[in-house]
Design a protein around this motif. Structure first.
Motif, PDB file in Angstrom:
ATOM      1  N   ASP A 128      38.561  42.377  36.856  1.00 17.37           N
ATOM      2  CA  ASP A 128      39.375  41.590  37.784  1.00 17.37           C
ATOM      3  C   ASP A 128      40.415  40.864  36.951  1.00 17.37           C
ATOM      4  OD1 ASP A 128      40.319  40.565  40.142  1.00 17.37           O
ATOM      5  OD2 ASP A 128      38.619  39.223  40.513  1.00 17.37           O
ATOM      6  N   SER A 151      44.049  37.945  37.419  1.00 21.72           N
ATOM      7  CA  SER A 151      44.839  37.093  38.305  1.00 21.72           C
ATOM      8  C   SER A 151      46.274  37.011  37.811  1.00 21.72           C
ATOM      9  CB  SER A 151      44.235  35.685  38.353  1.00 21.72           C
ATOM     10  OG  SER A 151      44.525  35.007  37.138  1.00 21.72           O
ATOM     11  N   GLU A 188      43.566  34.606  34.367  1.00 21.19           N
ATOM     12  CA  GLU A 188      42.110  34.766  34.398  1.00 21.19           C
ATOM     13  C   GLU A 188      41.795  36.256  34.391  1.00 21.19           C
ATOM     14  OE1 GLU A 188      41.051  33.117  38.214  1.00 21.19           O
ATOM     15  OE2 GLU A 188      42.653  31.662  37.970  1.00 21.19           O
ATOM     16  N   GLN A 225      38.336  39.171  34.142  1.00 24.56           N
ATOM     17  CA  GLN A 225      36.890  39.384  34.153  1.00 24.56           C
ATOM     18  C   GLN A 225      36.585  40.635  33.349  1.00 24.56           C
ATOM     19  OE1 GLN A 225      35.180  40.060  38.028  1.00 24.56           O
ATOM     20  NE2 GLN A 225      33.085  40.012  37.249  1.00 24.56           N
ATOM     21  N   LYS A 241      31.517  38.296  33.057  1.00 25.11           N
ATOM     22  CA  LYS A 241      32.036  37.027  32.527  1.00 25.11           C
ATOM     23  C   LYS A 241      33.554  36.950  32.647  1.00 25.11           C
ATOM     24  CE  LYS A 241      28.046  35.386  31.239  1.00 25.11           C
ATOM     25  NZ  LYS A 241      27.478  34.167  31.788  1.00 25.11           N
ATOM     26  N   PHE A 242      34.061  35.709  32.623  1.00 28.08           N
ATOM     27  CA  PHE A 242      35.487  35.453  32.790  1.00 28.08           C
ATOM     28  C   PHE A 242      36.046  34.744  31.574  1.00 28.08           C
ATOM     29  CE2 PHE A 242      33.769  35.858  36.990  1.00 28.08           C
ATOM     30  CZ  PHE A 242      34.766  36.481  37.724  1.00 28.08           C
ATOM     31  N   PRO A 302      35.794  36.121  27.340  1.00 26.59           N
ATOM     32  CA  PRO A 302      34.986  36.056  28.564  1.00 26.59           C
ATOM     33  C   PRO A 302      33.584  35.534  28.243  1.00 26.59           C
ATOM     34  CG  PRO A 302      36.149  38.139  28.430  1.00 26.59           C
ATOM     35  CD  PRO A 302      36.298  37.474  27.096  1.00 26.59           C
ATOM     36  N   ASP A 310      32.522  31.766  36.011  1.00 27.70           N
ATOM     37  CA  ASP A 310      33.702  31.800  36.871  1.00 27.70           C
ATOM     38  C   ASP A 310      34.736  30.889  36.230  1.00 27.70           C
ATOM     39  OD1 ASP A 310      35.380  32.455  38.960  1.00 27.70           O
ATOM     40  OD2 ASP A 310      34.187  31.494  40.520  1.00 27.70           O
TER      41      ASP A 310
END
Length: 189
Positions: free
Chosen positions: A27, A29, A37, A39, A43-44, A57, A61
């Motif tokens: 993922d 952003s 951000e 993923q 983990k992020f 990561p 969140d």
């Protein structure tokens, strides 16, 4: 990487549709304050605008950077990191909202209050619902005055009403009781 794995990953293109960061994240952003951000697995962490992983990561969140800090979740608690990835506010809150005007909205239990950028409570959690100073609404005050850091806000009316609007200089009341819900979202500009 198989076709299905590539299809389910995220990368970045520039305004000319040129690939800048190859698809590799579960993922991703939009960028805020030079960080996005991402993923990896469960983990992020954060990348910079060149695609370098600058905060590995390691969090359950994360939320975007605003005012130099990003909210991070470790287990079930939230805190804040700086742009170097250093924890500046220990994960201790049940929920959080971004910093705005030097304050962030936090919950302890089911009560909302505000902290400054060092994690000090400047308005103790006492509200059933609240919004960040970006949105500027707090519900159900019980005192004649609220202090936020070195600011003091006097209530304009001397009788209790259902909600109030908090600006940098004063608090305005409304007689109706709005339904206020905090909605966490990933907003892209």
């Amino acid at each position: 990487m198989s076709g299905n794995e590539l299809y389910n990953t995220h990368g970045y293109i520039d305004r000319a549709d040129k690939l800048v960061v190859k698809p590799q994240f579960n993922d991703a952003s939009s960028f805020y304050e030079g960080f996005a951000e991402v993923q990896v697995g469960q983990k992020f962490g954060f990348i910079d605008t060149t695609g370098n992983l600058v905060i590995k990561p390691q969090f359950d969140d994360v939320e975007r950077f605003l005012e130099g800090l990003a909210a991070v979740q470790v287990g079930k608690k939230w805190g804040f990191i700086n742009s170097k990835g250093k924890l500046v506010v220990k994960p201790q809150f049940d929920d959080i909202y971004y910093f705005s005007d030097g304050l962030a909205l936090v919950t302890i239990g089911h009560k909302w209050g505000f902290i400054n950028n060092t994690g000090q409570l400047v308005i103790k959690p006492q509200f059933d619902g609240a919004w960040s100073f970006l949105i500027e609404i707090i519900q159900t005050p019980t005192s004649e005055q609220i202090k936020a850091g070195n600011r003091r806000f006097k209530l304009q009316k001397n009788h209790p009403l259902d909600s109030l609007y908090l600006s940098q200089t004063r608090i305005n009341y409304w007689r109706w009781k709005p339904r206020i819900t905090t909605i966490k979202s990933h907003i892209s500009i």
